[in-house]
Design an enzyme around this catalytic site. Structure first.
Site, mmCIF file in Angstrom:
data_model
loop_
_atom_site.group_PDB
_atom_site.id
_atom_site.type_symbol
_atom_site.label_atom_id
_atom_site.label_comp_id
_atom_site.label_asym_id
_atom_site.label_seq_id
_atom_site.Cartn_x
_atom_site.Cartn_y
_atom_site.Cartn_z
ATOM 1 N N HIS A 24 44.353 34.546 40.624
ATOM 2 C CA HIS A 24 45.724 34.403 39.107
ATOM 3 C C HIS A 24 45.333 35.671 38.232
ATOM 4 C CE1 HIS A 24 42.355 32.099 36.712
ATOM 5 N NE2 HIS A 24 43.147 30.780 37.374
ATOM 6 N N HIS A 78 37.163 18.505 38.553
ATOM 7 C CA HIS A 78 37.725 20.070 38.194
ATOM 8 C C HIS A 78 38.619 19.662 39.635
ATOM 9 C CE1 HIS A 78 40.075 23.076 36.184
ATOM 10 N NE2 HIS A 78 39.240 24.057 36.605
ATOM 11 N N GLU A 80 41.398 21.494 38.967
ATOM 12 C CA GLU A 80 41.814 23.247 39.817
ATOM 13 C C GLU A 80 42.090 23.103 40.920
ATOM 14 O OE1 GLU A 80 41.214 26.647 37.474
ATOM 15 O OE2 GLU A 80 43.053 27.720 38.072
ATOM 16 N N ASP A 82 41.850 25.522 43.919
ATOM 17 C CA ASP A 82 40.601 26.404 44.371
ATOM 18 C C ASP A 82 39.872 25.330 44.111
ATOM 19 O OD1 ASP A 82 40.417 26.347 41.142
ATOM 20 O OD2 ASP A 82 38.999 28.058 42.026
ATOM 21 N N HIS A 142 36.694 24.279 32.599
ATOM 22 C CA HIS A 142 37.941 25.558 32.309
ATOM 23 C C HIS A 142 38.943 24.564 32.058
ATOM 24 C CE1 HIS A 142 40.582 27.593 35.144
ATOM 25 N NE2 HIS A 142 40.796 28.243 33.721
ATOM 26 N N ASP A 161 33.118 24.848 37.551
ATOM 27 C CA ASP A 161 33.991 26.824 36.985
ATOM 28 C C ASP A 161 32.303 27.686 35.328
ATOM 29 O OD1 ASP A 161 36.228 26.630 37.718
ATOM 30 O OD2 ASP A 161 37.205 26.396 36.757
ATOM 31 N N TYR A 189 33.329 36.886 34.439
ATOM 32 C CA TYR A 189 33.992 35.393 34.844
ATOM 33 C C TYR A 189 33.973 35.020 33.516
ATOM 34 C CZ TYR A 189 34.011 31.169 36.963
ATOM 35 O OH TYR A 189 34.690 30.078 37.276
ATOM 36 N N HIS A 220 31.737 28.738 41.635
ATOM 37 C CA HIS A 220 31.869 29.386 42.431
ATOM 38 C C HIS A 220 30.623 30.966 41.998
ATOM 39 C CE1 HIS A 220 36.112 28.891 42.185
ATOM 40 N NE2 HIS A 220 35.944 28.651 41.402
HETATM 41 FE FE1 FEO Z 1 38.902 26.333 37.235
HETATM 42 FE FE2 FEO Z 1 37.469 27.307 39.269
HETATM 43 O O1 FEO Z 1 38.767 26.179 39.160
#
Ligand code: FEO
Length: 396
Positions: A24, A78, A80, A82, A142, A161, A189, A220
């Site tokens: 993104h 989370h 999101e 991903d 996040h 995250d 990051y 991640h």
């Molecule tokens: Fe805020 Fe890795 O997603």
């Protein structure tokens, strides 16, 4: 594909996205990973999932340990996509309920209306599979829904995250990879994902001090299992806007006038013994610039005026930076124009609205900087360098 053992009964079952190059709007030259974790025992628990195209990879890794249909509980730290976009498929396969924070449940229902979810409260503990799992709300790290899950017996914190890196590697742990690459990616990051939430990071680090963490399993990149103090200390410093005697001069140019100004200003800053990084936006993307801004005390932006407006690449950068709110630093603006200026003032106002202190008037010149204008640019750089040094002196 195989799962990787994290500790007794806990496995990494995520996916490696070797070739993603944009996350993104953040360039990811080293790819990324989506880390999901399996806890096995009387009850089998899956913590987070992977981006939907990688569902089969996750399933294959789970299958190397247990039959995926035997997962009893799924935890979503989370919402999101991903991490959540494989939830509907894994729920269909297993029938397991998805546990999430209050806002996680709300967010998951908006993403996947058919998903069966159950809320867990901040501080709530569950006993499952011989382990005690504690949920810790970490809103805005996040997204508002974010939470950590802590396994007391193994002292493993699943931090989604937070503490991540967009870093694809065949290694899974922080002590197995090139340290320079790792910390470069962790800094990038932070600068591009976590920076707007500095206050939340400070609160979270205070909460984290109350728990004994041996393994920091982020969503991640690599899992932290050695020298956790270093990444925790860096997060404390970044969240406190701790900066170095460093300036970033970022600019774009049409006919080299703004480039010449950038170089003269950089020369002036350097003459005061302050480190300078000069980045031209045509050749450096916004997320690389933000990585340099992370420990810089000053952000100096140069823009040509194009059609009475700021240059498009500069507008892109400044709007992006405004959203990330690198406060605790100061800024300045310069640039060249032809017949009607205005770009530098517009950039100045945008930077101010993003929380940067803007102690200098924008310096604009018409067409081309000659000896007098070059001298003024160097003087501007010297004033910037002096201010950076004064800030060090003020901090003692
Ligand atoms: Fe805020 Fe890795 O997603």
């Amino acid at each position: 594909m195989d799962a990787i053992r994290v500790t007794d009964g806990i496995y990494w079952v995520g996916a490696i996205d070797w070739n993603i190059r944009s996350f993104h709007g953040y360039t990811t030259p080293r790819g990324s990973t989506y880390n999901a974790f399996l806890i096995t025992g009387e009850k089998n628990i899956l913590i987070d999932t992977v981006k939907r195209p990688f569902y089969e990879e996750m399933l294959s890794r789970i299958s190397s340990i247990i039959d995926p249909a035997k997962i009893d509980i799924i935890i979503s730290n989370h919402t999101e996509m991903d991490h959540s976009s494989s939830l509907p498929m894994i729920q269909e396969l297993t029938g397991a309920t998805v546990l999430a924070s209050r806002l996680g449940v709300e967010g998951l229902r908006l993403h996947y209306p058919e998903l069966r979810t159950e809320m867990v409260a901040d501080g709530q503990e569950i006993r499952a599979g011989g382990k005690t799992l504690k949920f810790i709300d970490t809103p805005m790290l996040h997204w508002p829904d974010s939470m950590f899950t802590y396994v007391e017996e193994d002292k493993v914190l699943f931090s989604m995250d937070a503490f991540g890196q967009h870093y694809a590697t065949s290694k899974r742990f922080n002590d197995e990879v090139d340290q320079d690459e790792l910390f470069q990616e962790a800094a990038k990051y932070y600068a591009n994902i976590i920076l707007p939430f500095n206050a939340r990071v400070r609160q979270t680090i205070e909460k984290a001090k109350e728990i004994d963490i041996q393994i920091l399993a982020t969503s991640h990149g690599v899992i932290w299992r050695k020298d956790l103090g270093k990444i925790l200390q860096l997060y404390s410093e970044w969240a406190a806007s701790r900066t170095e005697e460093k300036a970033v001069v970022v600019y774009d140019t049409m006919w080299n006038s703004t480039r010449i100004m950038a170089e003269e200003i950089a020369e002036g800053i350097t003459s005061r013994g302050v480190e300078v990084v000069v980045l031209k936006l045509t050749d450096n993307d916004r997320s690389e610039v933000m990585k340099e801004v992370l420990d810089a005390r000053a952000v100096i932006v140069g823009t040509p005026t194009l059609n009475n407006n700021m240059y498009p690449s500069v507008a892109d950068m400044v709007y992006y930076m405004r959203g990330l709110r690198p406060t605790g630093r100061f800024g300045a603006v310069f640039g060249s124009y032809g017949w009607a200026g205005g770009a530098a003032k517009a950039v100045h106002e945008l930077m101010q609205s993003g929380g940067l202190e803007m102690p200098f008037e924008p310096y604009q010149i018409r067409y081309v900087p000659h000896e007098e204008e070059r001298r003024k640019c160097r003087e501007m750089g010297q004033r910037i360098g002096d201010r950076i040094k004064e800030m060090s002196a003020a901090k003692g």
